[in-house]
Design a protein around this motif. Structure first.
Motif, mmCIF file in Angstrom:
data_model
loop_
_atom_site.group_PDB
_atom_site.id
_atom_site.type_symbol
_atom_site.label_atom_id
_atom_site.label_comp_id
_atom_site.label_asym_id
_atom_site.label_seq_id
_atom_site.Cartn_x
_atom_site.Cartn_y
_atom_site.Cartn_z
ATOM 1 N N MET A 184 21.783 9.821 1.597
ATOM 2 C CA MET A 184 20.531 10.141 0.929
ATOM 3 C C MET A 184 20.241 11.646 1.000
ATOM 4 O O MET A 184 19.824 12.238 0.012
ATOM 5 N N LEU A 185 20.455 12.259 2.172
ATOM 6 C CA LEU A 185 20.213 13.692 2.339
ATOM 7 C C LEU A 185 21.128 14.509 1.429
ATOM 8 O O LEU A 185 20.710 15.501 0.829
ATOM 9 N N GLY A 186 22.363 14.086 1.304
ATOM 10 C CA GLY A 186 23.317 14.779 0.439
ATOM 11 C C GLY A 186 22.892 14.751 -1.017
ATOM 12 O O GLY A 186 22.987 15.744 -1.746
ATOM 13 N N LYS A 187 22.391 13.581 -1.466
ATOM 14 C CA LYS A 187 21.939 13.455 -2.851
ATOM 15 C C LYS A 187 20.723 14.361 -3.107
ATOM 16 O O LYS A 187 20.635 15.017 -4.146
ATOM 17 N N LEU A 188 19.805 14.408 -2.141
ATOM 18 C CA LEU A 188 18.627 15.272 -2.287
ATOM 19 C C LEU A 188 19.024 16.748 -2.317
ATOM 20 O O LEU A 188 18.455 17.540 -3.064
ATOM 21 N N LEU A 189 20.013 17.124 -1.489
ATOM 22 C CA LEU A 189 20.496 18.513 -1.497
ATOM 23 C C LEU A 189 21.137 18.864 -2.834
ATOM 24 O O LEU A 189 20.915 19.945 -3.384
ATOM 25 N N VAL A 190 21.927 17.964 -3.384
ATOM 26 C CA VAL A 190 22.574 18.200 -4.688
ATOM 27 C C VAL A 190 21.502 18.338 -5.772
ATOM 28 O O VAL A 190 21.569 19.237 -6.631
ATOM 29 N N ILE A 191 20.493 17.467 -5.745
ATOM 30 C CA ILE A 191 19.416 17.545 -6.744
ATOM 31 C C ILE A 191 18.657 18.866 -6.610
ATOM 32 O O ILE A 191 18.357 19.531 -7.607
ATOM 33 N N ALA A 192 18.372 19.302 -5.375
ATOM 34 C CA ALA A 192 17.650 20.558 -5.153
ATOM 35 C C ALA A 192 18.465 21.753 -5.655
ATOM 36 O O ALA A 192 17.934 22.665 -6.304
ATOM 37 N N VAL A 193 19.772 21.764 -5.383
ATOM 38 C CA VAL A 193 20.643 22.853 -5.848
ATOM 39 C C VAL A 193 20.713 22.858 -7.369
ATOM 40 O O VAL A 193 20.662 23.923 -8.011
ATOM 41 N N MET A 194 20.796 21.683 -7.973
ATOM 42 C CA MET A 194 20.857 21.597 -9.434
ATOM 43 C C MET A 194 19.537 22.079 -10.063
ATOM 44 O O MET A 194 19.556 22.771 -11.079
ATOM 45 N N MET A 195 18.417 21.733 -9.478
ATOM 46 C CA MET A 195 17.125 22.173 -9.997
ATOM 47 C C MET A 195 17.009 23.699 -9.910
ATOM 48 O O MET A 195 16.526 24.352 -10.825
ATOM 49 N N PHE A 196 17.454 24.263 -8.768
ATOM 50 C CA PHE A 196 17.427 25.711 -8.619
ATOM 51 C C PHE A 196 18.327 26.379 -9.663
ATOM 52 O O PHE A 196 17.933 27.350 -10.311
ATOM 53 N N GLY A 197 19.515 25.837 -9.849
ATOM 54 C CA GLY A 197 20.453 26.386 -10.836
ATOM 55 C C GLY A 197 19.905 26.296 -12.249
ATOM 56 O O GLY A 197 20.031 27.234 -13.047
ATOM 57 N N PHE A 198 19.267 25.170 -12.567
ATOM 58 C CA PHE A 198 18.677 24.996 -13.890
ATOM 59 C C PHE A 198 17.552 26.018 -14.114
ATOM 60 O O PHE A 198 17.486 26.663 -15.151
ATOM 61 N N GLY A 199 16.671 26.183 -13.129
ATOM 62 C CA GLY A 199 15.574 27.163 -13.228
ATOM 63 C C GLY A 199 16.110 28.585 -13.351
ATOM 64 O O GLY A 199 15.600 29.400 -14.105
ATOM 65 N N TYR A 200 17.155 28.897 -12.590
ATOM 66 C CA TYR A 200 17.756 30.229 -12.626
ATOM 67 C C TYR A 200 18.406 30.491 -13.979
ATOM 68 O O TYR A 200 18.337 31.597 -14.514
ATOM 69 N N ALA A 201 19.028 29.473 -14.579
ATOM 70 C CA ALA A 201 19.710 29.624 -15.868
ATOM 71 C C ALA A 201 18.730 29.724 -17.030
ATOM 72 O O ALA A 201 19.091 30.225 -18.104
ATOM 73 N N LEU A 202 17.500 29.266 -16.854
ATOM 74 C CA LEU A 202 16.525 29.311 -17.944
ATOM 75 C C LEU A 202 16.160 30.736 -18.358
ATOM 76 O O LEU A 202 15.850 30.975 -19.527
ATOM 77 N N ILE A 203 16.184 31.679 -17.432
ATOM 78 C CA ILE A 203 15.776 33.057 -17.749
ATOM 79 C C ILE A 203 16.673 33.664 -18.835
ATOM 80 O O ILE A 203 16.181 34.094 -19.877
#
Length: 169
Positions: free
Chosen positions: A1-20
Motif C-alpha cells: 500500500m505504501l509503495g502504491k501511494l509513493l508511486v501516485i505521489a511521484v506521478m502527481m508531482f511529475g504531472f504538475g511539474y510537466a504542466l508548466i
C-alpha cells in the motif's frame, strides 16, 4: 500500500511539474497570454486609427488664482483613434501649500462625446507644495466616429485653487 501511494505521489508531482512547459507551449501556439514579443517581431498596427483624416487639437489653459498654468505646446495634429499624450505645466510660486483642480472643456461642442481621456490630471485634486513645479500629462484619443467636418478642436483646462488658505509648506 505504501509503495502504491509513493508511486501516485511521484506521478502527481511529475504531472504538475510537466504542466508548466505544456501550458506555455499551448499559450504560444494559440497566441494567448503572450507577454513578450519574439525578437524581430514588429508592433502590430492599430487598425482603429483613421489615417485618412487628421484633426488639429489646440491646447489652451486658464488659471483662477495665483498659480501659473500652461500647456508645453500650443497644438498637436492627431488622427482619429490615435493615442496621444500632451503635457501641461503648473507652477506654485507661493510660499505655501496649494490645492487645486482642473476642469476641462472642448470646442466645438460636437466633439465632446468623441473625446476620450485615458489619463488626466483633471481626474483628481492636485496638491502642490510651496514653490513646486510639476508637469502633468493628459493621455487621450479622439473616437474615429467623430464627425468628418471636425478639422480643428480646442482642449481647454481651467485650473483653480480650491479650499481655504493652507499655511503648511
Amino acid at each position: 500500500m505504501l509503495g502504491k501511494l509513493l508511486v501516485i505521489a511521484v506521478m502527481m508531482f511529475g504531472f504538475g511539474y510537466a504542466l508548466i512547459p505544456v501550458y506555455k507551449h499551448l499559450c504560444e501556439v494559440l497566441g494567448i497570454n503572450v507577454l513578450t514579443q519574439r525578437d524581430g517581431e514588429a508592433d502590430p498596427e492599430n487598425t482603429q486609427v483613421d489615417k485618412t483624416r487628421s484633426i488639429t487639437v489646440e491646447l489652451d489653459s486658464n488659471v483662477q488664482g495665483t498659480l501659473r498654468f500652461r500647456p508645453t505646446q500650443n497644438s498637436i495634429t492627431v488622427h482619429p483613434g490615435e493615442m496621444v499624450t500632451v503635457v501641461y505645466e503648473v507652477v506654485n510660486s507661493l510660499p505655501r501649500l496649494v490645492k487645486a483642480q482642473a476642469i476641462p472643456s472642448y470646442t466645438p461642442q460636437s466633439v465632446t462625446p468623441h473625446f476620450r481621456k485615458v489619463e488626466c490630471f483633471c481626474f483628481k485634486e492636485q496638491t502642490l507644495k510651496a514653490n513646486e513645479a510639476r508637469q502633468m500629462p493628459v493621455m487621450f484619443y479622439i473616437d474615429p466616429a467623430v464627425p468628418k467636418e471636425i478639422k480643428v478642436m480646442t482642449m481647454s483646462y481651467t485650473f483653480f485653487e480650491i479650499g481655504g488658505m493652507d499655511k503648511k509648506s
